[in-house]
Design a protein around this motif. Structure first.
Motif, PDB file in Angstrom:
ATOM      1  N   LEU A 107      39.337  36.433  45.428  1.00  0.00           N
ATOM      2  CA  LEU A 107      38.500  37.541  44.977  1.00  0.00           C
ATOM      3  C   LEU A 107      39.360  38.589  44.280  1.00  0.00           C
ATOM      4  N   PRO A 108      38.736  39.393  43.422  1.00  0.00           N
ATOM      5  CA  PRO A 108      39.506  40.432  42.734  1.00  0.00           C
ATOM      6  C   PRO A 108      40.099  41.425  43.734  1.00  0.00           C
ATOM      7  N   ASN A 109      41.227  41.997  43.353  1.00  0.00           N
ATOM      8  CA  ASN A 109      41.906  42.914  44.260  1.00  0.00           C
ATOM      9  C   ASN A 109      41.065  44.129  44.621  1.00  0.00           C
ATOM     10  N   ASN A 110      40.234  44.548  43.708  1.00  0.00           N
ATOM     11  CA  ASN A 110      39.477  45.767  43.989  1.00  0.00           C
ATOM     12  C   ASN A 110      38.195  45.498  44.777  1.00  0.00           C
ATOM     13  N   TYR A 111      38.037  44.288  45.284  1.00  0.00           N
ATOM     14  CA  TYR A 111      36.814  43.978  46.047  1.00  0.00           C
ATOM     15  C   TYR A 111      37.154  43.531  47.467  1.00  0.00           C
ATOM     16  N   GLN A 112      36.735  44.315  48.420  1.00  0.00           N
ATOM     17  CA  GLN A 112      36.883  43.954  49.840  1.00  0.00           C
ATOM     18  C   GLN A 112      35.488  43.621  50.358  1.00  0.00           C
ATOM     19  N   PRO A 113      35.166  42.369  50.533  1.00  0.00           N
ATOM     20  CA  PRO A 113      33.799  42.047  50.964  1.00  0.00           C
ATOM     21  C   PRO A 113      33.515  42.564  52.380  1.00  0.00           C
ATOM     22  N   VAL A 114      32.347  43.165  52.537  1.00  0.00           N
ATOM     23  CA  VAL A 114      31.914  43.641  53.849  1.00  0.00           C
ATOM     24  C   VAL A 114      30.881  42.644  54.372  1.00  0.00           C
ATOM     25  N   LEU A 115      31.304  41.838  55.326  1.00  0.00           N
ATOM     26  CA  LEU A 115      30.423  40.764  55.799  1.00  0.00           C
ATOM     27  C   LEU A 115      29.768  41.121  57.122  1.00  0.00           C
ATOM     28  N   SER A 116      29.814  42.387  57.446  1.00  0.00           N
ATOM     29  CA  SER A 116      29.185  42.859  58.676  1.00  0.00           C
ATOM     30  C   SER A 116      28.463  44.153  58.340  1.00  0.00           C
ATOM     31  N   HIS A 117      27.170  44.160  58.502  1.00  0.00           N
ATOM     32  CA  HIS A 117      26.384  45.336  58.109  1.00  0.00           C
ATOM     33  C   HIS A 117      25.561  45.846  59.276  1.00  0.00           C
ATOM     34  N   THR A 118      25.619  47.106  59.502  1.00  0.00           N
ATOM     35  CA  THR A 118      24.814  47.739  60.550  1.00  0.00           C
ATOM     36  C   THR A 118      23.825  48.672  59.890  1.00  0.00           C
ATOM     37  N   ARG A 119      22.592  48.552  60.298  1.00  0.00           N
ATOM     38  CA  ARG A 119      21.592  49.512  59.817  1.00  0.00           C
ATOM     39  C   ARG A 119      20.842  50.054  61.020  1.00  0.00           C
ATOM     40  N   ARG A 120      20.438  51.288  60.889  1.00  0.00           N
ATOM     41  CA  ARG A 120      19.686  51.918  61.956  1.00  0.00           C
ATOM     42  C   ARG A 120      18.309  52.260  61.410  1.00  0.00           C
ATOM     43  N   TYR A 121      17.386  52.407  62.332  1.00  0.00           N
ATOM     44  CA  TYR A 121      16.050  52.779  61.906  1.00  0.00           C
ATOM     45  C   TYR A 121      15.416  53.663  62.968  1.00  0.00           C
ATOM     46  N   ARG A 122      14.699  54.656  62.471  1.00  0.00           N
ATOM     47  CA  ARG A 122      13.910  55.507  63.344  1.00  0.00           C
ATOM     48  C   ARG A 122      12.668  55.920  62.590  1.00  0.00           C
ATOM     49  N   LEU A 123      11.652  56.290  63.328  1.00  0.00           N
ATOM     50  CA  LEU A 123      10.502  56.883  62.654  1.00  0.00           C
ATOM     51  C   LEU A 123      10.910  58.258  62.147  1.00  0.00           C
ATOM     52  N   GLN A 124      10.260  58.687  61.082  1.00  0.00           N
ATOM     53  CA  GLN A 124      10.595  59.999  60.571  1.00  0.00           C
ATOM     54  C   GLN A 124       9.609  61.052  61.085  1.00  0.00           C
ATOM     55  N   ASP A 125       8.472  61.170  60.507  1.00  0.00           N
ATOM     56  CA  ASP A 125       7.582  62.273  60.875  1.00  0.00           C
ATOM     57  C   ASP A 125       6.527  61.908  61.916  1.00  0.00           C
ATOM     58  N   SER A 126       6.123  60.648  61.943  1.00  0.00           N
ATOM     59  CA  SER A 126       5.079  60.262  62.895  1.00  0.00           C
ATOM     60  C   SER A 126       5.654  60.225  64.304  1.00  0.00           C
ATOM     61  N   PRO A 127       4.881  60.660  65.288  1.00  0.00           N
ATOM     62  CA  PRO A 127       5.377  60.609  66.668  1.00  0.00           C
ATOM     63  C   PRO A 127       5.442  59.187  67.215  1.00  0.00           C
ATOM     64  N   TYR A 128       4.531  58.341  66.782  1.00  0.00           N
ATOM     65  CA  TYR A 128       4.457  56.947  67.224  1.00  0.00           C
ATOM     66  C   TYR A 128       3.962  56.115  66.052  1.00  0.00           C
ATOM     67  N   ILE A 129       4.108  54.803  66.179  1.00  0.00           N
ATOM     68  CA  ILE A 129       3.311  53.917  65.336  1.00  0.00           C
ATOM     69  C   ILE A 129       2.115  53.513  66.185  1.00  0.00           C
ATOM     70  N   TYR A 130       0.959  54.012  65.832  1.00  0.00           N
ATOM     71  CA  TYR A 130      -0.227  53.656  66.623  1.00  0.00           C
ATOM     72  C   TYR A 130      -0.771  52.300  66.197  1.00  0.00           C
ATOM     73  N   THR A 131      -1.222  51.556  67.206  1.00  0.00           N
ATOM     74  CA  THR A 131      -1.906  50.288  66.940  1.00  0.00           C
ATOM     75  C   THR A 131      -3.333  50.427  67.458  1.00  0.00           C
ATOM     76  N   ASN A 132      -4.149  49.463  67.131  1.00  0.00           N
ATOM     77  CA  ASN A 132      -5.521  49.498  67.629  1.00  0.00           C
ATOM     78  C   ASN A 132      -6.004  48.082  67.866  1.00  0.00           C
ATOM     79  N   GLY A 133      -7.131  47.996  68.520  1.00  0.00           N
ATOM     80  CA  GLY A 133      -7.738  46.693  68.766  1.00  0.00           C
ATOM     81  C   GLY A 133      -8.930  46.865  69.672  1.00  0.00           C
ATOM     82  N   ILE A 134      -9.451  45.750  70.115  1.00  0.00           N
ATOM     83  CA  ILE A 134     -10.642  45.805  70.949  1.00  0.00           C
ATOM     84  C   ILE A 134     -10.674  44.571  71.849  1.00  0.00           C
ATOM     85  N   HIS A 135     -11.100  44.778  73.083  1.00  0.00           N
ATOM     86  CA  HIS A 135     -11.211  43.674  74.039  1.00  0.00           C
ATOM     87  C   HIS A 135     -12.669  43.370  74.342  1.00  0.00           C
ATOM     88  N   GLY A 136     -12.930  42.131  74.687  1.00  0.00           N
ATOM     89  CA  GLY A 136     -14.216  41.731  75.221  1.00  0.00           C
ATOM     90  C   GLY A 136     -14.002  40.992  76.532  1.00  0.00           C
TER      91      GLY A 136
END
Lengths: 290, 793, 160
Positions: free
Chosen positions: B621-650
């Motif tokens: 590989l070229p000298n100026n390229y150091q491949p990053v083969l390990s990636h960490t990503r984080r995630y959080r909700l931003q403004d909503s307090p929850y992700i609401y779901t819905n449904g119905i039972h019988g």
């Protein structure tokens, strides 16, 4: 939740077991199927000094027919009773009750003698023994004695068996040719101890109840014969009026224990309901119509 | 062609049913649970627990116990307190004016519930530790007991914690609109009071810790059955004064968790302290008896509800007044007031009434502390709201489906808030309702019901809609609340030299299939085969920091983190491949583990080559390229307090109107948990959740007597649902992806538990309706309660 | 009183074992801690949950309600042994395919009980299956998938 320390002896004969019982008295517990004893040990509710394991005593196992009597060794496992052709032919009440005894793994290990000797008020086998007029054979080092089921169950986990006696055999009279039997119980979940239960055994001629015995269990401190209910029942045609009379009479027979499973009032109500249903079924099994 | 979302690709792993590797191991008996791990020289802990609900400790004599066979250590609560940084205080800043008494891991001078740990014994075997525990003599002076929540706030009531002034932990009100005016204007005002029994989780694998302390490296390692390794790492570290980075929590296979195992318990702290003091591994397994006396309890609530209805069936106002009986302390660090808070938040949540008022009072009792158990608050709020909706249908002559059609929020009306003020979006009440109507063949059930009633057979049909808060954000209770509980989650996705992919997760797997779901997401996002992806979870030394698995968040939050991390790795692979192949990365794709020409799928270079070159042959590989083969990503909700779901039972039940016995014949669920990654796993979460809810609705109840003694602390007496009585459960879905994330997944783990109690209560009431004006308003719905409603006893 | 010890000899998963243990040791503690077969689990230790189900001399029993001393001379088979014999490999595969387990803690006991049911080789309804299996507690699955798996293997074995 580990059992406390105890000694363990495997009895190699009935005499050996009786000798140990004589020696240790109340400090000993008989280990038969162990399906009730082992939980109490694991929970440390019981701390015996010695367990006498009778599981290898083959002379206490087996089901045979002796004339009009079905003889079941005390150490016979529930599963063997459930699958026995002799029992299903001659003691259909027991065969009908057996699936209600806990679950398969418990029935594979638990014994009919253990169930009767323990005398849990909500258990099925004591009630069947009483309903069918069984005889309980107990033995001590001096010999055997026979106790009619009517005299065996004294109260909550109390029986006529003395400390130094071993229940060795249950002798059930075969169901009479003209008789019918019905077993019913109510439990919250399949295999749980019952909240209310009934064994009905006797004769129905046409629509008339000739000679019926009603035994109630689970609501009282022991299985009991519904004497007043029986008096209101026998000799009468099975009808709404009879049902009402039997229900009213039953209040003189039962004094249910309230516990976590329900109030006394509910248990009395359930026993009345079961009485009606059991008799409906008895009449129907006898070939009658409702 | 450009980028195609992984879920839009043909044969995508997203949306596919795939088996779990952990399942293959478990069926062979080769699961690895904490109790299956026993290092050499492991010691075992047992606890002497309070036989009283409230008592002063006058004296503790441990001499005989110390001399008992096999005993290595006997520790009292005060000795343990000296090893701790301080007692726990279970409050969060967001719960204004909340009061809580500091709690030591083991009782110091006073016991406040039947089962509170008092003395710990460490011995060579558990049996020996229990033997020695029987030799400990504790002298108590009994104190007045507070066990009835209805009288706990009376002026004359004893006060459990004098410093708090009274027994009130918290009071809270919320609402919107003008409720009083609406009640005045309503054609009908309906009021009812409901009682909900106390439950506990009864995970089949009990709580367990195996604690090891390395005096050389000063590193503390705890194997434990946990849902949230990082969160409890913090609690252990802070409580015992060990730097957090020196604590490693390993959660191997976890035998059921259900919220129970997000918590840390005093006995676990004690066992860890013993391991530190003795320098030997210490194992503590909460046996089943002490599980009932020490695992968190939940649910105990009394709710008064009131609604205003117009003659056409429109609900114009709703009000609830909740009284929540918690335990002797507020469970650290999440508190014991969440359940009440959630009841206020979600009651009547599917409906568009403009006026809502809700109050909760939370009171301490001399009982096991309560905290978060699957579907916190929802079974109560949904049962209340759906009961009232059915009653309104009766009063206005509408069918239960019809009144819901009239009152539910329209699918095209979002975003909008519900009465409690919580914003809703991406919901599908209308679509779910219509789907259920067909799925359960409602009209056929009605005809069958009518026919059977003529024969004296009483069957009931129940319907219950719901909303469910999933995947909480850091702006609500956690983070903002002050507790060190992560609402974010993180995933590291790494390319191995083999071309295989390791996915290291902050979220954890207790059998839901989280590992498999994350492997599916990563494989789909990268473009490789599932066989080449392996998830790692449940080890704080091997995974990025995350909140763990709670509140139906693993797929919704952890899934998005995984998705984004995998896309990062994909971009890196394409970038590196572009260099190696002298191609434009935008004209390359990854399919089945090969970098290919986009569009034609002509193979160019396999990931195994990328891995080999990326790790070993960097000179290509070229000298100026150091491949990053390990990636960490984080995630959080931003403004909503929850992700609401819905449904119905019988639900379709048969009530034996003479005995009060209920047979649950069939259960149906239509659920919208957003984008589904693995349908079978989602379905089984819902089924399992339903039965857990049915258990609470029909059987389960921690029963206390007037002295604060737990009456039914065994599995023979605490009645859990078993196979014979439970129904088949049919499930269908509407998929409305959440707009909060690219992946679009919402939570699915708890809603079954949330809605099943309400639907079965409605079905029972529907069954007995022709016979009585009485209604079942109490759970668990025992035969006695049914007979009472029928007026038979 | 002092700890009374006993030497027990039995065959566990086809191997003869001999150990000297406290007499109070129950069978599953013995199998797990003395022999290292950790597939059988302890859920309640009072005979309700079924997680400890093992086969002794051909019958499924609660391993927590039997002293190891009582199994002296017996043939004991656990989930590890029954996996090796292949007796229920079809059922195990179906459990995985149908996802008839989640946390897996109940699964060995569930499979040991189901093995006995399937050995009956009879027609059975879903209710029959539910009744037979009613002594095994599962908190995760809601049971439906377990019934599906057992039903489908029974049908397969009966040639359906």
């Amino acid at each position: 939740m580990k059992a406390p320390k105890f000694s363990y002896v495997r009895a190699d004969s009935v005499e050996h077991a009786l000798e140990l019982l004589d020696k240790h008295g109340d400090d000993a517990r008989i280990l038969a199927g162990g399906q009730s004893l082992m939980p109490t040990l694991n929970m440390r509710l019981s701390q015996p000094e010695i367990l006498i394991d009778i599981n290898r005593l083959n002379e206490l196992k087996g089901i045979s027919l002796d004339g009009d009597t079905v003889v079941i060794g005390a150490l016979t496992r529930h599963v063997e009773v459930l699958n026995s052709d002799i029992v299903s032919a001659h003691l259909p009440l027991v065969t009908e009750a057996m699936p209600y005894v806990a679950h398969v793994a418990i029935r594979n290990r638990g014994t009919i003698g253990g169930s009767i000797a323990l005398s849990d008020p909500a258990a099925e086998m004591p009630a069947c023994a009483l309903a069918l007029g069984a005889t309980l054979v107990v033995q001590n080092s001096g010999g055997k004695r026979e106790i009619p089921a009517e005299q065996f169950f004294h109260g909550l986990y109390e029986t006529a068996r003395a400390e130094n006696e071993l229940l060795v055999e249950i002798r059930f009279p075969s169901q009479k040719k003209d008789n019918v039997s019905v077993f019913m119980e109510l439990s919250r979940r399949h295999g749980d101890y019952a909240i209310a239960g009934i064994c009905a055994y006797g004769k129905v001629t046409g629509e008339t109840i000739d000679d019926m015995r009603l035994v109630y269990f689970a609501s009282e401190d022991r299985p009991v014969i519904g004497e007043h209910a029986i008096a209101a029942l026998n000799g009468h045609a099975w009808s709404e009026e009879t049902k009402d009379a039997v229900s009213a009479a039953l209040e003189n027979d039962l004094d249910p224990m309230a516990n976590l499973n329900g109030s006394a009032a509910m248990k009395l109500h359930l026993q009345k309901v079961l009485t009606g249903r059991a008799m409906d079924t008895a009449v129907s099994r006898a070939g009658g119509t409702l | 062609m450009g980028f195609i979302h992984p879920y839009d690709r043909p044969n995508s792993y997203i949306g596919r049913t795939l088996p779990r590797s952990r399942a293959k191991r478990a069926v062979a008996g080769r699961g690895r649970y904490t109790d299956d791990i026993t290092p050499p020289r492991t010691l075992h802990a047992a606890f002497v627990r309070s036989p009283y609900a409230h008592a002063k400790i006058l004296n503790i004599d441990v001499e005989a116990a110390k001399d008992a066979s096999g005993v290595k250590l006997v520790m009292t609560g005060s000795e343990l307190a000296e090893m701790c940084t301080g007692p726990w205080v279970g409050t969060l800043k967001v719960f204004e004016n909340m009061k809580a008494e500091p709690q030591h891991p083991m009782a110091v001078d006073r016991v406040c519930w039947h089962g509170e740990p008092v003395v710990m014994v460490i011995a060579e075997t558990r049996a020996q530790a229990e033997d020695a525990g029987e030799l400990v003599v504790v002298e108590y002076e009994e104190l007045p007991v507070v066990i009835n929540k209805e009288t706990a706030l009376d002026p004359g009531s004893p006060v459990i914690h004098a410093n708090l002034g009274d027994n009130k932990a918290w009071e809270h009100t919320l609402g919107s609109g003008d409720v009083d005016k609406a009640f005045e204007e309503a054609d009908h005002v309906l009021e009812e009071t409901f009682y909900f029994g106390r439950h506990t989780a009864v995970s089949l694998e009990p709580r367990i810790v195996l604690c090891e302390y390395d005096k050389g490296t000063e590193q503390l390692t705890i194997h434990t059955s946990s849902q949230c390794p990082h969160m409890i790492e913090t609690v252990f570290a802070q409580t015992l004064g060990v730097p957090e980075h020196n604590v490693r929590i390993v959660a191997p296979d976890v035998g059921g968790s259900f919220g129970l195992k997000i918590h840390t318990f005093g006995d676990e702290i004690a066992a860890t302290a013993a391991a530190i003091q003795l320098g030997r591994p210490v194992k503590f397994v909460a046996d089943r008896l002490e599980s009932f006396l020490s695992d968190i309890h939940a649910r105990e609530n009394r709710v008064k509800a009131k609604i205003g209805i117009m003659n056409d069936g429109t609900m114009i106002a709703a009000e609830i007044d909740d009284l929540s009986g918690v335990g002797a302390y507020s469970q650290y660090p999440r508190t014991s007031v969440f359940e009440a808070n959630q009841i206020l938040n979600i009651s009547f949540g599917p409906y568009k009434h403009p006026n809502y008022r809700a109050r909760a009072q939370v009171v301490y009792l001399n009982a096991v502390p309560t905290s978060q158990y699957r579907a916190v608050g929802h079974p109560i709020g949904i049962s209340v709201g759906e009961f009232m909706m059915d009653w309104a249908a009766d009063v206005t002559g509408l069918d239960p489906f019809e009144i819901r059609r009239k009152n539910i929020m329209e699918d095209d009306s979002y975003p909008r808030p519900i009465g409690s003020g919580i914003p809703m979006k991406d919901l599908s009440h209308q679509a779910c309702l219509e789907k259920l109507y067909g799925l359960m063949a409602y009209e056929d059930l009605l005809s069958e019901q009518t026919e059977l009633r003529k024969k004296g057979i009483y069957r009931g049909i129940g319907v219950a809609g719901f909303i469910k808060g999933t995947a909480p954000s850091p702006v609500g209770y956690y983070g903002a609340g002050g507790a060190r509980i992560a609402a974010q989650d993180a995933t590291t996705v790494k390319l191995e030299p083999s071309g295989g992919v390791i996915v290291a997760l902050g979220v954890t797997d207790q059998g839901q299939g989280v590992d498999t779901v994350m492997e599916q997401i990563a494989a789909a996002a990268i473009g490789c085969s599932m066989d080449h992806v392996r998830a790692i979870s449940g080890d704080t030394d091997a995974t990025p920091y995350g909140g763990g698995t709670y509140a139906s968040r693993a797929t919704a939050i952890g899934g998005e983190a995984t998705y984004q991390a995998a896309l990062d790795l994909r971009r890196e692979i394409l970038h590196m491949a572009g260099i190696l192949l002298q191609a434009d990365p935008n004209e390359l794709d990854i399919v089945d583990g090969h970098v290919v020409n986009d569009g034609s799928n002509e193979p160019r270079i396999p990931l195994s080559e990328i891995g080999r070159i990326g790790h070993f042959q960097l000179g290509e590989l070229p000298n100026n390229y150091q491949p990053v083969l390990s990636h960490t990503r984080r995630y959080r909700l931003q403004d909503s307090p929850y992700i609401y779901t819905n449904g119905i039972h019988g639900a379709y039940v048969e009530v034996d109107v003479d005995t009060g016995w209920i047979r649950h014949l069939k259960h149906w669920v239509v659920e919208d948990c957003g984008r589904i990654i693995n349908q079978q796993l989602a379905d089984e979460q819902i089924r399992g959740g339903c039965v857990q809810g049915l258990g609470g609705a029909l059987y389960e109840h921690c029963i206390y007597d007037d002295y604060g003694q737990l009456q039914n602390g065994t599995m023979a007496d605490y009645v859990t649902p078993m196979m014979s009585e439970m129904p088949d459960i049919e499930i269908d879905h509407i998929q409305t992806p959440t707009s909060e994330s690219e992946l679009g997944a919402k939570g699915a783990g708890e809603s079954g538990t949330g809605a099943a109690p309400g639907v079965v209560m409605n079905a029972v009431n529907n069954a007995i309706k022709p016979l009585t004006d009485g209604r079942v308003t109490e759970q668990p719905i025992t035969p006695e309660i049914v007979l009472g409603a029928l007026g038979k006893i | 009183m002092s700890e009374e010890m006993i030497t027990v000899n039995m065959t566990v998963n086809g191997e003869a074992v001999s150990k000297t243990i406290p007499v109070r040791t129950h069978l599953v503690d013995f199998i797990r801690t003395e022999l290292g077969f950790t597939g059988s689990h302890l859920g309640c230790e009072h005979g309700v949950c079924g997680a400890c189900s093992v086969r002794v001399d051909g019958d499924v029993v609660r391993g927590c309600l039997l002293l190891a001393a009582q199994a002296d001379g017996c043939e004991v088979l656990t989930i590890e042994g029954i996996t090796d014999t292949g007796e229920i490999s079809d059922l195990q595969e179906k459990f995985v395919e149908r996802n008839a387990l989640q946390c897996g803690y109940c699964t060995p006991g569930m499979l040991m009980t189901a093995a006995e049911l399937l050995a009956q080789k009879t027609e059975m309804s879903r209710d029959d299956i539910r009744e037979y299996m009613s002594g095994n507690y599962c908190r995760c699955t809601g049971y439906h998938a377990i019934v599906d798996a057992i039903e489908s293997i029974n049908n397969e074995r009966l040639g359906g």
